[in-house]
Design a protein around this motif. Structure first.
Motif, PDB file in Angstrom:
ATOM      1  N   SER A   1      36.371  39.631  31.238  1.00 53.19           N
ATOM      2  CA  SER A   1      36.884  38.330  30.795  1.00 53.19           C
ATOM      3  C   SER A   1      36.837  37.332  31.946  1.00 53.19           C
TER       4      SER A   1
ATOM      5  N   TYR B   1      31.845  30.075  31.755  1.00 54.30           N
ATOM      6  CA  TYR B   1      32.061  28.844  30.974  1.00 54.30           C
ATOM      7  C   TYR B   1      32.667  27.719  31.810  1.00 54.30           C
TER       8      TYR B   1
ATOM      9  N   GLU C   1      28.946  19.776  20.871  1.00 50.39           N
ATOM     10  CA  GLU C   1      30.266  20.432  20.857  1.00 50.39           C
ATOM     11  C   GLU C   1      30.271  21.746  20.079  1.00 50.39           C
ATOM     12  N   ILE C   2      29.132  22.133  19.538  1.00 57.10           N
ATOM     13  CA  ILE C   2      29.030  23.416  18.827  1.00 57.10           C
ATOM     14  C   ILE C   2      28.125  24.327  19.651  1.00 57.10           C
TER      15      ILE C   2
ATOM     16  N   GLN D   1      26.556  27.251  19.505  1.00 53.64           N
ATOM     17  CA  GLN D   1      26.018  28.375  18.728  1.00 53.64           C
ATOM     18  C   GLN D   1      24.500  28.252  18.696  1.00 53.64           C
TER      19      GLN D   1
ATOM     20  N   PRO E   1      33.789  23.473  16.366  1.00 52.45           N
ATOM     21  CA  PRO E   1      33.924  24.011  15.007  1.00 52.45           C
ATOM     22  C   PRO E   1      35.323  23.776  14.422  1.00 52.45           C
TER      23      PRO E   1
ATOM     24  N   GLY F   1      43.366  31.322  27.021  1.00 52.50           N
ATOM     25  CA  GLY F   1      43.899  32.679  26.991  1.00 52.50           C
ATOM     26  C   GLY F   1      42.795  33.666  26.676  1.00 52.50           C
TER      27      GLY F   1
ATOM     28  N   TYR G   1      41.274  36.491  24.347  1.00 54.75           N
ATOM     29  CA  TYR G   1      41.403  36.904  22.937  1.00 54.75           C
ATOM     30  C   TYR G   1      41.720  38.388  22.783  1.00 54.75           C
TER      31      TYR G   1
ATOM     32  N   SER H   1      31.125  34.503  19.628  1.00 55.70           N
ATOM     33  CA  SER H   1      32.060  34.721  20.741  1.00 55.70           C
ATOM     34  C   SER H   1      32.427  36.198  20.897  1.00 55.70           C
TER      35      SER H   1
ATOM     36  N   HIS I   1      30.987  38.523  23.742  1.00 60.66           N
ATOM     37  CA  HIS I   1      31.374  38.407  25.150  1.00 60.66           C
ATOM     38  C   HIS I   1      32.327  39.532  25.545  1.00 60.66           C
TER      39      HIS I   1
END
Ligand SMILES: C[S@@+](CC[C@H](N)C(=O)[O-])C[C@H]1O[C@@H](n2cnc3c(N)ncnc32)[C@H](O)[C@@H]1O
Length: 305
Positions: A35, A42, A55-56, A58, A94, A137, A139, A159, A162
């Protein structure tokens, strides 16, 4: 999907194949991304993603990405009044779109504090019917962050892969869902080895993808095993159904790789398309399957009439 491949012309096919460009010389198998690795990735690269993807974030998408998000609303059955967790929410693109279309209460979680800052700018520009809150945080800790049995929907939109602890992550998703709630995963999965020689090439390319993107491209069979062990009700698994004219042909991924030299390929000689994109849709049983072990379930218990 076959239709899609067959309708691509040579140029498109080459662009399609270049989703994950890899250096010809791949490093030996690397340890799984943690993580912390993903957070750094990122924090360092989100501006680059925004520059190319908007902003997406994917790879598998339509030319007008809103068409793909509308498709997601339909397939994940997002509806007014729901409480939704967007797990690995990026910069809130999204979530912002879903809440602009529906009166939903969305919590987004991203490992990157930089993405949280960006999401605030992005969401401030939107007119929302519902609400969106983006948190920094991990996930893997969603049950302690949000509590158990709280969400109608949990989404992983490119996601899930990852995670270096994918079975554990599925357990967490199960916990935070309300009974009868839906887990929806859209991601890439390692292709099965068609034969030994191609299998080695696929593994090498997957290894390069994982290194370039801090990813741990998921093994579909392992994921399905865990899903069944957890007693999720499998609603469907499929390749996203996008009409060829609307499909973006993964050119964005190509542009990204060329522009920023992340995961760039040098030679096509040994290239084999290494992944399958799938949508996986699952329901948490509406009763406690571990207490009421004698019961089986209806596929869609809420559809009674
Ligand atoms: C490819 S981006 C997809 C973003 C978003 N779903 C979208 O469609 O724009 C992957 C996202 O997963 C998030 N992510 C990866 N590992 C995570 C973790 N352990 N906890 C929380 N978020 C994580 C990243 O921070 C990033 O936002």
């Amino acid at each position: 999907m076959w239709k899609l491949f067959h309708t691509l012309d040579g140029n498109m096919l080459s662009r399609f194949s270049s989703l994950f460009k890899t250096k010809a010389k791949t490093k030996p198998l690397s340890p799984l991304s943690t993580s912390e690795d993903v957070k750094n990735f990122y924090n360092n690269n989100t501006d680059k993603f925004i520059k190319v993807y908007g902003e997406i974030i994917q790879a598998f998408r339509t030319k007008d990405v809103k068409d793909y998000l509308t498709y997601t609303i339909t397939n994940a059955e997002l509806k007014d009044g729901q409480k939704i967790l967007d797990a690995g929410c990026g910069v809130g693109g999204p979530a912002g779109y879903f809440a602009s279309q529906l009166n939903v209460d969305i919590k987004g979680i991203t490992i990157s504090d930089y993405q949280v800052t960006k999401s605030k700018e992005i969401l401030a520009q939107k007119i929302l019917k519902g609400s969106v809150e983006i948190l920094q945080g991990d996930y893997h800790k969603i049950d302690s962050i949000f509590g158990e049995n709280v969400f109608d929907r949990v989404l992983f939109l490119e996601s899930f892969g990852h995670s270096s602890r994918q079975s554990f992550l599925l357990e967490k998703a199960f916990k935070v869902l309300k009974p009868g709630g839906i887990l929806y995963i859209k991601d890439l999965f390692k292709r099965e080895h068609p034969n030994e020689e191609d299998g080695k090439k696929i593994d090498a390319i997957i290894n390069a993808i994982n290194q370039a993107y801090s990813y741990n491209v998921a093994d579909f069979t392992e994921v399905i095993k865990t899903i069944r062990k957890l007693n999720f009700i499998l609603l469907f698994v499929k390749t996203p159904e996008v009409v060829t004219e609307q499909f973006e042909h993964l050119t964005i991924s190509n542009d990204f790789q060329n522009l920023f030299d992340i995961g760039k390929i040098i030679s096509w000689e040994n290239y084999i398309f290494p992944i399958d994109f799938y949508e996986i849709k699952l329901m948490k049983p509406p009763f406690d399957i571990n207490k009421e072990k004698h019961l089986y379930f209806l596929n869609r218990p809420e559809i009674t009439s």
